[in-house]
Design an enzyme around this catalytic site. Structure first.
Site, PDB file in Angstrom:
ATOM      1  N   HIS A  91     103.932  75.082  57.316  1.00 26.37           N
ATOM      2  CA  HIS A  91     103.263  75.444  57.927  1.00 26.37           C
ATOM      3  C   HIS A  91     104.860  76.725  59.343  1.00 26.37           C
ATOM      4  O   HIS A  91     104.668  76.839  59.969  1.00 26.37           O
ATOM      5  CB  HIS A  91     102.909  75.010  59.537  1.00 26.37           C
ATOM      6  CG  HIS A  91     101.260  76.101  59.782  1.00 26.37           C
ATOM      7  ND1 HIS A  91     101.351  76.333  60.535  1.00 26.37           N
ATOM      8  CD2 HIS A  91     100.266  75.356  59.469  1.00 26.37           C
ATOM      9  CE1 HIS A  91     100.340  77.064  61.111  1.00 26.37           C
ATOM     10  NE2 HIS A  91      99.542  76.434  59.877  1.00 26.37           N
ATOM     11  N   HIS A 123      90.941  73.979  62.665  1.00 31.56           N
ATOM     12  CA  HIS A 123      90.828  75.275  61.705  1.00 31.56           C
ATOM     13  C   HIS A 123      90.941  75.021  60.491  1.00 31.56           C
ATOM     14  O   HIS A 123      91.610  74.383  59.531  1.00 31.56           O
ATOM     15  CB  HIS A 123      92.722  75.189  62.422  1.00 31.56           C
ATOM     16  CG  HIS A 123      92.340  75.871  64.213  1.00 31.56           C
ATOM     17  ND1 HIS A 123      93.534  76.693  64.896  1.00 31.56           N
ATOM     18  CD2 HIS A 123      91.347  76.198  64.155  1.00 31.56           C
ATOM     19  CE1 HIS A 123      93.350  76.378  66.018  1.00 31.56           C
ATOM     20  NE2 HIS A 123      92.240  77.052  65.953  1.00 31.56           N
ATOM     21  N   GLU A 167     105.290  70.802  62.425  1.00 29.88           N
ATOM     22  CA  GLU A 167     104.519  72.409  61.832  1.00 29.88           C
ATOM     23  C   GLU A 167     105.884  73.426  62.357  1.00 29.88           C
ATOM     24  O   GLU A 167     106.476  73.242  63.257  1.00 29.88           O
ATOM     25  CB  GLU A 167     103.306  73.295  62.507  1.00 29.88           C
ATOM     26  CG  GLU A 167     103.882  72.850  64.402  1.00 29.88           C
ATOM     27  CD  GLU A 167     102.888  74.196  64.617  1.00 29.88           C
ATOM     28  OE1 GLU A 167     102.852  75.367  64.188  1.00 29.88           O
ATOM     29  OE2 GLU A 167     102.091  74.388  65.732  1.00 29.88           O
ATOM     30  N   HIS A 180      93.180  68.927  62.575  1.00 31.83           N
ATOM     31  CA  HIS A 180      92.294  69.985  63.780  1.00 31.83           C
ATOM     32  C   HIS A 180      91.185  70.464  63.255  1.00 31.83           C
ATOM     33  O   HIS A 180      90.747  70.902  61.539  1.00 31.83           O
ATOM     34  CB  HIS A 180      92.897  70.604  64.929  1.00 31.83           C
ATOM     35  CG  HIS A 180      93.267  71.640  64.901  1.00 31.83           C
ATOM     36  ND1 HIS A 180      95.138  71.472  63.358  1.00 31.83           N
ATOM     37  CD2 HIS A 180      93.534  73.091  63.978  1.00 31.83           C
ATOM     38  CE1 HIS A 180      96.168  72.079  62.678  1.00 31.83           C
ATOM     39  NE2 HIS A 180      94.867  73.203  63.520  1.00 31.83           N
ATOM     40  N   ASP A 219      98.614  70.990  63.767  1.00 32.80           N
ATOM     41  CA  ASP A 219      99.640  72.137  64.287  1.00 32.80           C
ATOM     42  C   ASP A 219      99.297  71.419  66.382  1.00 32.80           C
ATOM     43  O   ASP A 219      99.023  70.714  66.808  1.00 32.80           O
ATOM     44  CB  ASP A 219      98.778  73.633  65.106  1.00 32.80           C
ATOM     45  CG  ASP A 219      99.066  74.205  63.513  1.00 32.80           C
ATOM     46  OD1 ASP A 219      99.694  73.670  62.579  1.00 32.80           O
ATOM     47  OD2 ASP A 219      98.316  74.733  63.428  1.00 32.80           O
TER      48      ASP A 219
END
Lengths: 944, 646
Positions: free
Chosen positions: B414, B69, B202, B67, B177
């Site tokens: 993560h 981010h 994550e 994604h 995530d």
């Protein structure tokens, strides 16, 4: 025909088959041609079995039923050989089944088909045939045990589709309730549980259905292990609540809603995503094995929370629904669940919000709705919802809810006002809610009204117009106060009631379910004269059980305080038929409990739902009236089933349940009778005999209703009597029906009883009752034949409408249990022909008193009957339960080797007139029977 | 075969995500993020560990980005344009659309505000994005002949995906995530039940379990409603994407239901533009938005108006979404300064604000005065509402996902080290799945599945076409061991379908592997069937043997033998319930257990060469392994059997 039939033994060409089909379908084809087509097809089937030919044959059978037997035989003998092709064999089975469907005479032939054939086809290599057969297994009437084995085996099939069908089949078998072997049930359950972790979504969905179905059977199979298996089932289903497939989740929550026993700690855990501290501490969940604790706990934890915040509204709705059954199990759980449900009211889907409200209503009905201050913002917010359904659902709950303090009450009131201001179309419903909540919270009403009385007075100054919605609402609230049972009632200033009179139309429209306009007016006028009067009156009433608290009486002397308009209307009331209805009778059940505060504690739990059922009965009257008999009967059946679920042991409720059941029976017969009185209905087929029969049944049911229950209040008796009057009237409006005289006589005795009740209990009669009384009065004075005019009676029917029955006090059912010990067809009692024989009867009587006249009726096959009087004074004094053995003499033993006697206990109906044709030595009046007939087998001595 | 996972970032920390997985000769880099907390080389993953020579194209098969981010994509332009990777890069369509915006924004902040040295330029970003191949959800992409990847919906942010990768028989999922519970604008993560060797998940909230979101939503709506009903103004500082849309949908819905007329404003700038993206990428949003968009696009906010700077001081209630979040500066801070002094107003803050921002100061206690800078002090009288919505899954969600997928191995990334260790323990103990939480630059090696392609013989195929199920009753061990013992537990009915279970795999040298039906095996090997049987010559004491012997002239005749067996038979049928004893005259048989009188004094199965063998009659017993329990039961009966003959 010859040109159509190829001479050689070659298979028929598609063209030929098409032309055959055209001929078969056409209605004008002569029978001879059809027969020859049949022969050709049969021959073709013999030579080369083919599915097209098969199709044609079954088509032919369906259109020409005279040939269906022949087709059936031909198909059975020619193409049912699995060696040919499994597909063809399956198609033949299909054809046979559909032929036997259209021709019921063949239904036994399909039974004779060998199960082995079916099974061997299932075991064939073709997957599509296998799945088709399994799906259609029910059509072939395979024995359930064999079916179960097949389905169970095929849950192991490598093809997911077959597994799914097998699981669905298992659910089907479980519904038939034939399998009773516990290890078998357990086996099915465990197998289904294994498939909960299948790779395919559809299989998992089907597995949930199967787990639920068999799990519930397993739970019910043994009361000892009930809780254990119920917990086990619940946890298994919970573990599917977090599945990735939406369908699976919906199925899981649907299944959860069917469970009605679960350990409380498991339930509470479903509402918390964290493992609860107390659970962690004792490291066990309900009855589940402790060593799997962690995985169990994580399966269960927060499942319902997840369900309620699911992405798909289908899942959320299902989760809401499942709460209904679960909140009944535990009050603590219900409280926790309510916190969540209140949040669901903020859901974006209307369906989910509505479902949540319905669930709350359900909780309120079962007394598990405990609304807290923190809920109010969300809950009352729904009153401003733009959706009509949502608002009305919320108001339904508000009617039932009990608010703990005045702040909550004030909040609710303000929200209702806001609702009224924003959506004026809701007015009637809002007024009704205000009235009901007012009745429930008299104390709060008084303090609110006292604060606001100035506001009301100002509004009334000069012109008597209460345009402001708020003032109108306050008035409605105020007038409800005297009906709540408290000492504070008198503190509502009487002038408020006269203000309310100016809103009579609006208020009465809202309160149609409680009282009509005249009753309201009378009530308001009386309260406006003096509330102290009504208060003292109330106090007297309260001492008397089973009587409604409020009593509305028209003052005997029209007092001077009443302003002119009211007086005139009151005077109108006074002369002749008073239309004032006894409103407490019609009051919905929600009010019944709080009003009769002294009796509610005992069996409130069961009474509420029972009264709810009775309320529904009242609601179906319009349907009866307009002739939707089938729907009515269906509804009644459902209500009966609902009623059957109340299995309370408390003494008071057994009677209530029995009474309601009886009442439903009465209404059922009434609905059937009414069908014959509909103007438009043509009932050519059913002759008069049928009507007579149903009327007879109705009479009998009513008699039982009247005589077999003790503890009925006067109002309740009056309601039953009204039904009796109705039955008589119905009889009298059909000229064809005989025994006019007897019916008229019954009518007059009933009316006199009604009048005495009305006199002693000061209850206002319904319009129908008073109209009947008037007509009868006319009859007696004129004594002319013309007055017996059926049309006059028919006129009467217009006035009848079913009023709501409300059960409050404790009802006892008079009933008897009769057994003849050690007697069946194998062990007959010995007798000597023509000599009396003693029949030992073990009798248990419930709730009988010594005034009851009980008879033992003994009848033989040839309808000759003998009665023996049971003198209750001889058998113990306890009214509640008497248990004794009585040897009944039977005199007229026949000259036969053996015979059977049917024995039954009946009670004389004291209210019935003395029978015109008195049976010798028998009862004087009609009997109602208190138990099932028992057969006694007798056999001549020495004839063994 | 093995799967090697080299964790270059987000190992035992929340920051730059980057995992390089090698399986069956393929090497995939999942995410290429940067760590915003560092401003030196540590902000990027240590790429040199992938290839010392710097030839990344041959070292990596592809890069997969989950994604947009920055901690998942921030290092990508640097890696492609500066380090020189030019192989394929995969990401979803929305990520491809939104990533350049995020990267450009970041670059600007770095260079223009902080005056840092430029790591990559705008051109770099454009060039980098040219290498990206966009994929759709559930679309299987063949990266090359052996490697397949597939994206699954992950929730979290618009366009976030979990990636499934498969090489040969080895398969794994990298989650990026994700969020297991839906919010107002995005759905919950959704994935099929796959056969996995490895799951890399994550673990931002490895120990947190969050309550229902409903409660927080209710509090938020209540606070906002109360404020505007009292004539106050509501300030909601947010970042452009995600939170603003979620809260706005929530408010819109409430406004609609409650028929509120109070205006909702969006401050000009990114937010309105971001709404456009949402409107276009409707298939990536939640179920509800998808269902209703044909009649009303949830991102077509009806009540939302554009805000003008001049309206800050205008009277009357309103709700304003303003960037940036955390009140770290810009427009939202400007509005805050104006609105904070009135107690009628309300400011809502997210659960987390970076240290040093005004938002952070507001959250720590309830200050009445805030120092904006050295000279200005602000009087804060407004109400402050905190709402902690997080787009990450909580611990329960991770457990649910792991349980649903049931992979052979789990690797956590993560997250914070101590919390990850707790979660690792839970996955290990509760689900029985081995789990690792490697630190940065560590490699985890796990073994993977290996499948053999085999031909099947005709007999085998034939036998597996037809169902062949058997039922058996078994007393389940796991249940009988538990407390149920004291209850009447029931034997379980077991079903087995033997059709696929009974093959035999033959691997011959230089030939393809083949599966045979068991009946064919002997034929193929040209061998006879051997059966292993146990044998034991069991003595039975006979007290009056002498007597018997004398009468029978020291030789046990056939009829005598039979009578011994007869006696034994009677005894056994009394003792063994349910066992089916067959009498063949010369010998008895119970299942595979065979008994006959042994006359051979030197029988080799005779263990006890008893002194008083004259007092014993010997019985030769043989049985096969399957009936071992039964055999010992019978033998113990026999040994305790004192034969009182005649």
């Amino acid at each position: 025909m010859e040109e159509l039939v190829p001479s050689s033994s070659e298979p028929l060409s598609p063209q030929t088959l098409a032309s055959f089909r055209a001929l078969i379908i056409s209605p004008s084809t002569p029978q001879s041609k059809i027969s020859s087509i049949f022969e050709t097809l049969t021959r073709s089937l013999e030579l080369t079995p083919d599915s097209l030919v098969l199709n044609l044959l079954s088509e032919l059978a369906s259109r020409h039923s005279n040939l269906s037997h022949l087709v059936f035989d031909s198909v059975r003998s020619n193409s049912l050989l699995p060696s040919e092709s499994t597909r063809l064999a399956a198609e033949s089975l299909d054809a046979l089944a559909s032929i036997s469907n259209t021709d019921p005479t063949l239904s036994s032939a399909i039974d004779e088909l060998d199960d082995r054939l079916f099974v061997s086809l299932c075991f064939g290599p073709s997957v599509s045939v296998r799945s088709w057969l399994l799906r259609n297994a029910e059509r072939f009437r395979i024995s359930p045990y064999l079916l179960l084995t097949l389905f169970l085996g095929f849950t192991k099939d490598p093809y997911p589709y077959v597994r799914k069908i097998a699981l669905d089949g298992l659910v089907g078998v479980s519904n038939s309730a034939v399998i009773e072997d516990r290890s078998m049930i357990n086996g099915c359950y465990c197998r289904a549980v294994e498939l909960l972790s299948d790779m395919e979504d559809h299989v998992r969905s089907a597995a949930i259905r199967a787990v639920s179905a068999w799990g519930l059977i397993l739970v019910a199979s043994n009361p000892e292990t009930k809780l254990y298996w119920s917990d086990d089932l619940f946890v298994k289903l919970c573990s599917m609540g977090r599945d990735m497939s939406m369908e699976v989740r919906v199925e899981a929550f649907d299944a959860l809603g069917k469970i009605n026993v679960v350990s409380e700690d498991i339930l509470l855990q479903t509402l918390s995503k964290r493992v609860l501290a107390i659970t962690k501490e004792k490291r066990s969940l309900g009855q589940c094995p402790a060593e799997q604790f962690e995985i169990l706990a994580s399966n269960v934890a927060g499942v319902l929370v997840h369900g309620l915040e699911d992405e798909f509204y289908e899942v959320r709705k299902s989760a809401c629904h499942s709460l209904r059954a679960l909140t009944i199990i535990s009050a603590e759980f219900a409280g926790e669940a309510l916190n969540l449900l209140m949040d669901v009211l903020n859901d974006d889907s209307m369906f989910v919000r509505l479902e949540a409200l319905e669930t709350m209503l359900h909780m309120a009905t079962f007394g598990h709705l405990n609304v807290q201050g923190t809920h109010m913002h969300m809950f009352l917010g729904t009153l401003l919802d733009s959706n009509l359904l949502i608002r009305s659902a919320t108001r339904k709950i508000l009617k039932l809810v009990k608010l703990s303090n005045i702040e909550l009450f004030r909040l609710s009131f303000d929200s209702l006002i806001e609702n009224l201001e924003k959506h004026p179309q809701d007015e009637a419903d809002i007024f009704s809610v205000l009235f009901h909540t007012g009745c429930n919270h008299g104390k709060f009403v008084v303090s609110i009204i006292n604060e606001a009385s100035e506001e009301i007075d100002q509004a009334s100054e000069g012109k008597l117009g209460f345009d402001s919605a708020r003032v109108a609402a306050l008035l409605v609230l105020a007038i409800s106060a005297p009906l709540s049972h408290g000492e504070h009632v008198c503190s509502i200033p009487p002038r408020i009631f006269s203000y309310a009179v100016t809103l009579l139309g609006r208020i009465s429209r809202a309160l149609t379910d409680i009282m009509d306009q005249n009753a309201l007016l009378a009530y308001l006028s009386q309260c406006s004269i003096s509330t102290t009067f009504s208060a003292t009156d109330l106090n007297i009433r309260r001492g008397e059980p089973c009587l409604p608290v409020a009593n509305i009486e028209i003052p005997n002397d029209t007092s001077n305080e009443i302003d002119g308009s009211t007086r005139t209307s009151l005077q109108q009331e006074k002369d002749g038929a008073s239309k004032l209805q006894s409103w407490t009778m019609r009051e919905p059940l929600e009010l019944a409990a709080p009003l009769g505060g002294f009796q509610v504690e005992v069996h409130d739990e069961v009474m509420k739902p029972i009264n709810l059922i009775l309320a529904k009965v009242k609601d179906i009257w319009p349907s009866i009236h307009s002739g939707f008999t089938n729907e009515v009967l269906r509804t009644l059946r459902n209500l009966k089933e609902e009623l059957a679920t109340f299995t309370s042991d408390s003494v008071g409720t057994i009677g209530a349940v029995a009474f309601t059941l009886q009442y439903l029976q009465v209404i059922k017969q009434l609905a059937k009778v009414w069908e014959h009185f509909l103007p438009a209905k043509k009932l050519c087929s059913s002759g008069l005999g049928e009507l007579d029969l149903i009327l007879g049944k109705l009479d009998m049911r009513l008699r039982e209703l009247r005589s077999r229950f003790t503890g009925l209040s006067m109002e309740q008796e009056l309601q039953i009597l009204e039904l009796v009057l109705l039955t008589c009237t119905l009889r009298l409006c059909k000229v064809e029906i005989c025994c006019h005289f007897a019916t008229l006589k019954k009518l007059s005795t009933t009316v006199s009883r009604v009048e005495s009740i009305l006199k002693s209990a000061t209850i206002e009669p319904t319009i129908f009752i008073s109209e009947v009384g008037k007509l009868l009065c006319l009859n007696e004075t004129s004594r002319s034949e013309a007055s017996c005019n059926p049309f006059k009676f028919k006129e009467l029917l217009k006035h009848f409408s079913l009023s709501q029955f409300v059960l409050c006090g404790r009802l006892n059912q008079i009933k008897a249990e009769l057994t003849i010990p050690d007697n069946d067809s194998e062990n007959p009692l010995p007798f000597v022909s023509r000599l009396p024989v003693g029949i030992p009867c073990d009798i248990t009587l419930h709730n009988t008193s010594n005034e009851n006249k009980l008879w033992l009726r003994m009848s033989m096959d040839d309808e000759s009957t003998q009665f023996v009087f049971l003198d209750l004074n001889l058998f113990g004094s306890s009214d509640e339960v008497r248990k004794f053995t009585y040897v009944a003499p039977f005199y007229k033993t026949p000259n036969a080797i053996s015979f059977t006697l049917r024995v039954c206990i009946g009670m004389e109906c004291l209210f019935e007139g003395v029978l015109s044709v008195k049976k010798y030595g028998g009862p004087e009046r009609e009997l109602t029977y208190l138990c099932q007939e028992k057969e006694v087998h007798l056999s001549m001595i020495g004839e063994h | 075969m093995a799967i090697d996972s080299l964790v270059l970032g987000a190992g035992q920390q929340v920051g730059k995500s980057c995992v390089v997985v090698s399986m069956n000769g393929k090497r995939i880099m999942f995410d290429c993020g940067m760590d915003m907390a560092y401003h030196d080389h540590r902000r990027y993953p240590d790429f040199s560990r992938i290839s010392h020579s710097g030839d990344f194209d041959s070292a990596l098969t592809c890069i997969v980005i989950t994604h947009f981010h920055l901690d998942h994509i921030g290092a990508l332009p640097y890696f492609t344009e500066v380090c020189g990777y030019s192989g394929p890069i995969y990401m979803t369509y929305p990520t491809k659309a939104l990533a350049p915006l995020m990267l450009e924004d970041y670059r600007k902040v770095m260079v223009e505000r902080r005056g840092e040295e430029e790591q990559f330029t705008s051109e770099h970003i454009v060039e980098c994005m040219k290498k990206v191949i966009a994929v759709d959800l559930k679309q299987t992409v063949h990266v090359d002949k052996d490697l397949q990847i597939r994206a699954y919906y992950a929730g979290h942010v618009l366009g976030a995906a979990m990636f499934y990768a498969k090489v040969g028989d080895t398969a794994m999922v990298y989650t990026g995530d994700y969020n297991m519970t839906p919010d107002r604008h995005l759905g919950a993560a959704q994935i099929d039940r796959l056969q996995l060797d490895l799951l890399i998940s994550e673990s931002t909230y490895a120990t947190t379990i969050r309550d229902s979101k409903y409660g927080r939503e209710r509090e938020f709506l209540k606070a906002v409603h109360k404020c505007v009903a009292g004539g106050g103004k509501v300030l909601i500082p947010t970042f452009a994407l995600g939170r603003a849309q979620e809260l706005c949908i929530l408010l819109e819905d409430y406004w609609e239901r409650m028929n509120l007329k109070i205006p909702i404003y969006f401050s000009s700038g990114l937010t309105m533009q971001a709404n456009m993206y949402y409107k276009m990428l409707i298939s990536w949003t939640s179920q509800k938005v998808k269902e209703t968009y044909s009649t009303h696009n949830a991102f077509d906010f009806k009540h939302v108006l554009n805000f003008d700077r001049s309206m800050i001081a205008a009277p009357g209630p309103c709700v304003l979404f303003a960037t940036p979040g955390w009140l770290s500066g810009g427009f939202s801070l400007e509005v805050f300064k104006q609105w904070a002094p009135s107690e009628m107003n309300l400011v809502t803050l997210p659960g987390y604000c970076a240290a040093g921002t005004i938002g952070h100061k507001l959250m720590s206690g309830k200050p009445t005065k805030i120092d904006l800078d050295k000279n200005t002090q602000l009087d804060v009288r407004c109400q402050i509402h905190q709402l902690s919505f997080s787009p990450h899954t909580d611990a329960k969600g991770i457990m649910d996902l792991v349980k649903f997928l049931s992979p052979k191995h789990v690797i956590l990334v993560h997250g914070e080290k101590p919390k990850m260790a707790t979660l690792k323990g839970r996955i290990n103990s509760e689900l029985g799945i081995p789990c690792d939480d490697p630190a940065n630059n560590e490699t985890v090696s796990i073994s993977s599945t290996h499948y053999v392609k085999a031909r099947a013989s005709d007999t085998f195929i034939q036998s597996s076409l037809n169902p062949n199920f058997k039922f058996s009753k078994r007393i389940s061990e796991d249940e009988s061991g538990s407390w149920l013992k004291d209850r009447k537990f029931m034997p379980q009915l077991q079903v087995t379908d033997k059709r696929t279970a009974e093959g035999i795999l033959i691997e011959e040298k230089n030939k393809k592997a083949k599966i045979l039906h068991q009946d064919e095996l002997l034929l193929m090997l040209g061998e006879k069937k051997h059966e292993v049987r146990f044998a034991y010559c069991c003595p039975i004491n006979v007290s009056n043997l002498e007597e018997t012997k004398s009468t029978s002239d020291n030789v046990l005749c056939t009829s005598d033998r039979c009578s011994w067996l007869q006696l034994l038979n009677n005894k056994l049928s009394g003792e063994i319930s349910g066992g089916n004893i067959q009498d063949f005259g010369e010998h008895l048989q119970v299942e595979s257990f065979d008994i006959s009188v042994c006359l051979n004094d030197k029988c080799r199965y005779r263990i006890i060469d008893s002194q008083n063998k004259s007092e014993a009659v010997f019985f030769c017993c043989t049985w096969s392994v399957a009936d071992e329990k039964l055999a010992w039961k019978i033998i113990s009966i026999m040994e305790n059997f004192d034969c009182e003959s005649h």
